[in-house]
Motif scaffolding. Structure first.
Motif, short mmCIF file in Angstrom:
data_model
loop_
_atom_site.label_atom_id
_atom_site.label_comp_id
_atom_site.label_asym_id
_atom_site.label_seq_id
_atom_site.Cartn_x
_atom_site.Cartn_y
_atom_site.Cartn_z
N ALA A 142 0.49 -0.88 -0.11
CA ALA A 142 0.20 0.25 -0.11
C ALA A 142 0.78 1.52 0.15
CB ALA A 142 -1.06 -0.20 1.22
N GLU A 143 2.23 0.86 1.22
CA GLU A 143 2.59 2.03 0.72
C GLU A 143 3.80 2.45 -0.85
OE1 GLU A 143 5.32 1.51 3.90
OE2 GLU A 143 3.65 2.20 5.19
N ARG A 144 4.25 1.56 -1.63
CA ARG A 144 4.36 1.41 -1.96
C ARG A 144 3.76 2.18 -3.22
NH1 ARG A 144 5.32 -3.99 -5.91
NH2 ARG A 144 6.04 -3.27 -7.70
N PHE A 145 2.25 2.16 -3.72
CA PHE A 145 1.82 2.29 -4.24
C PHE A 145 0.66 3.51 -4.39
CE2 PHE A 145 1.66 -2.84 -5.77
CZ PHE A 145 2.17 -2.12 -7.14
N GLY A 146 1.27 3.99 -3.39
CA GLY A 146 -0.05 4.94 -2.65
C GLY A 146 -1.61 4.59 -2.56
N VAL A 147 -1.81 3.66 -1.72
CA VAL A 147 -3.36 3.50 -1.71
C VAL A 147 -3.87 4.16 -0.59
CG1 VAL A 147 -4.63 1.71 -1.25
CG2 VAL A 147 -2.47 1.07 -2.16
N GLU A 148 -4.88 4.48 -0.81
CA GLU A 148 -5.40 4.94 1.01
C GLU A 148 -6.01 4.29 1.26
OE1 GLU A 148 -6.68 9.83 -0.54
OE2 GLU A 148 -5.86 8.86 -2.40
N ILE A 149 -6.53 4.17 2.39
CA ILE A 149 -6.75 2.64 3.17
C ILE A 149 -7.90 3.51 4.25
CG2 ILE A 149 -6.84 0.79 4.33
CD1 ILE A 149 -4.28 -0.18 2.89
N VAL A 150 -9.22 3.36 4.21
CA VAL A 150 -10.15 3.47 4.73
C VAL A 150 -10.44 2.43 5.77
CG1 VAL A 150 -11.95 4.77 5.30
CG2 VAL A 150 -10.71 5.50 3.65
N PRO A 151 -9.68 1.95 7.24
CA PRO A 151 -10.01 1.33 7.85
C PRO A 151 -11.30 1.30 8.12
CG PRO A 151 -9.01 2.34 9.04
CD PRO A 151 -8.98 2.61 7.62
N MET A 152 -11.79 -0.27 8.56
CA MET A 152 -12.90 -0.22 9.67
C MET A 152 -12.63 -0.15 11.39
SD MET A 152 -16.25 -1.18 8.25
CE MET A 152 -16.80 -1.27 9.25
N ARG A 153 -11.73 0.19 11.49
CA ARG A 153 -11.74 0.12 12.77
C ARG A 153 -11.89 1.41 12.45
NH1 ARG A 153 -7.00 -0.74 16.87
NH2 ARG A 153 -7.08 -0.42 18.78
N GLY A 154 -13.05 2.27 13.54
CA GLY A 154 -13.19 3.48 13.41
C GLY A 154 -13.95 4.31 12.52
N PHE A 155 -14.19 3.75 11.32
CA PHE A 155 -15.05 4.09 9.74
C PHE A 155 -16.29 4.94 10.75
CE2 PHE A 155 -17.95 2.82 6.94
CZ PHE A 155 -18.17 3.45 6.20
N ALA A 156 -16.52 5.65 9.36
CA ALA A 156 -17.29 6.71 9.21
C ALA A 156 -17.43 6.79 7.98
CB ALA A 156 -17.82 7.94 10.66
N PRO A 157 -18.70 6.98 7.05
CA PRO A 157 -18.38 7.20 5.68
C PRO A 157 -17.77 8.77 5.30
CG PRO A 157 -20.85 6.62 6.30
CD PRO A 157 -19.21 6.67 7.82
N GLU A 158 -17.80 9.42 5.94
CA GLU A 158 -17.58 10.75 5.71
C GLU A 158 -15.84 10.78 6.19
OE1 GLU A 158 -19.41 10.12 8.21
OE2 GLU A 158 -21.34 10.80 7.08
N ARG A 159 -15.26 9.97 6.40
CA ARG A 159 -13.70 9.42 6.22
C ARG A 159 -13.37 8.69 4.83
NH1 ARG A 159 -11.52 5.71 10.01
NH2 ARG A 159 -9.42 6.27 9.58
N VAL A 160 -14.40 8.82 3.46
CA VAL A 160 -13.82 8.78 2.42
C VAL A 160 -13.63 9.50 1.62
CG1 VAL A 160 -14.32 7.09 0.34
CG2 VAL A 160 -14.97 5.76 3.42
N PRO A 161 -12.30 9.52 1.42
CA PRO A 161 -12.68 10.94 0.49
C PRO A 161 -12.92 11.02 -0.16
CG PRO A 161 -10.47 9.51 -0.05
CD PRO A 161 -11.23 8.51 1.60
N ARG A 162 -13.22 12.13 -0.96
CA ARG A 162 -14.02 12.26 -2.44
C ARG A 162 -12.91 12.25 -3.84
NH1 ARG A 162 -19.32 13.89 -1.97
NH2 ARG A 162 -20.13 14.83 0.28
#
Length: 280
Positions: free
Chosen positions: A175-195
């Protein structure tokens, strides 16, 4: 589909084209996902519900669903070419491809074809797993590896993964290699997902949902997304959706067909989203 089918009444409406991909040749642990496409279609056309999405968009009136049927996949390297060709033909016809898997390995050739038409895409990926293995159990085309192949190929500008709850050291490094943006389930809220700015490709692995609402998957991972979580994330999208897949439904593990019904609901909601986000 025939002209009198309720999924395909309006010939003038925008189109989403279903492409069945009956393969689980790159699955690990269990097979069974190859049997999924016909059962998702059956749930979509069932009289138990109607063809309206939650927004009020009506399938067959406001947007139509074309059904290209299932591709004749044969568990061989040529399958990727067949998938790419079917996706390219859908786009050339002015339709948005929506693939019914099948295991998650199919996302690589689908995205490759979508990016060939639209340029590198922003990917919104729902899953319990990041599917970023360099290879898994010696298979670089494993269903645990499609997003490594996609990112290596330059087919995505941005990869946002939602619902992840099994991130090991290797996949974290990937994920770090490819610059992936991960929104994990821990502490999840829909607003945390970037537009996302688009064009957007949506990939939904049904094991991203909690197994209490989607038991028909090979890899049960508790603590997952609710249906409302996923719909809330989709509802925030405003960039053009140019393709999607719904994968990893394993009918052998389903209970009363509830996971097939969920997959069918996602088909309706994605079709409505395609209509809402299409350029004016």
């Amino acid at each position: 589909m025939t002209a009198d089918n309720p999924l395909d009444k309006s010939r003038t409406a925008p189109a989403v084209r279903l492409i069945g991909l009956p393969t689980d040749s790159h699955s690990s642990f269990l097979r069974g996902a190859a049997a999924a496409p016909p059962l998702i279609r059956a749930a979509l056309g069932s009289d138990h519900s109607n063809m309206a999405a939650e927004s009020g968009v009506e399938i067959g009136v406001d947007i139509r669903i074309e059904d290209a049927g299932d591709l004749p996949l044969a568990e061989e390297p040529a399958d990727d070419e067949r998938i790419c060709r079917a996706v390219a033909e859908a786009i050339a016809a002015g339709a948005v491809p929506l693939a019914l898997g099948g295991d998650h390995s199919v996302s690589f050739p689908i995205v490759e074809a979508v990016a060939a038409a639209h340029g590198p895409v922003d990917i919104l990926h729902f899953d319990a797993h990041p599917d970023l293995y360099d290879d898994f159990e010696g298979d670089p085309r494993s269903h645990a590896s499609p997003f490594a192949r996609i990112m290596e190929g330059g087919h995505a500008r941005r990869l946002v993964q939602v619902g992840i709850r099994t991130l090991n050291r290797h996949c974290r490094e990937q994920a770090e290699r490819f610059g992936v943006e991960i929104v994990p389930m821990r502490g999840f809220a829909p607003e945390r997902v970037p537009r996302l700015s688009g064009p957007v490709y949506i990939s939904i692995d049904l094991d991203g949902f909690d197994p209490s609402v989607a038991p028909g998957v090979s890899h049960h991972e508790p603590g997952g997304l609710t249906v409302r979580d996923v719909l809330a994330v989709l509802d925030r999208l405003d960039a053009p959706v140019v393709g999607a897949d719904i994968v990893e439904y394993n009918p052998d593990r389903d209970l009363n067909g509830v996971t097939a019904v969920l997959a069918a609901k996602l088909v309706r909601e994605i079709a409505a989203l395609v209509l809402r986000t299409r350029p004016s």
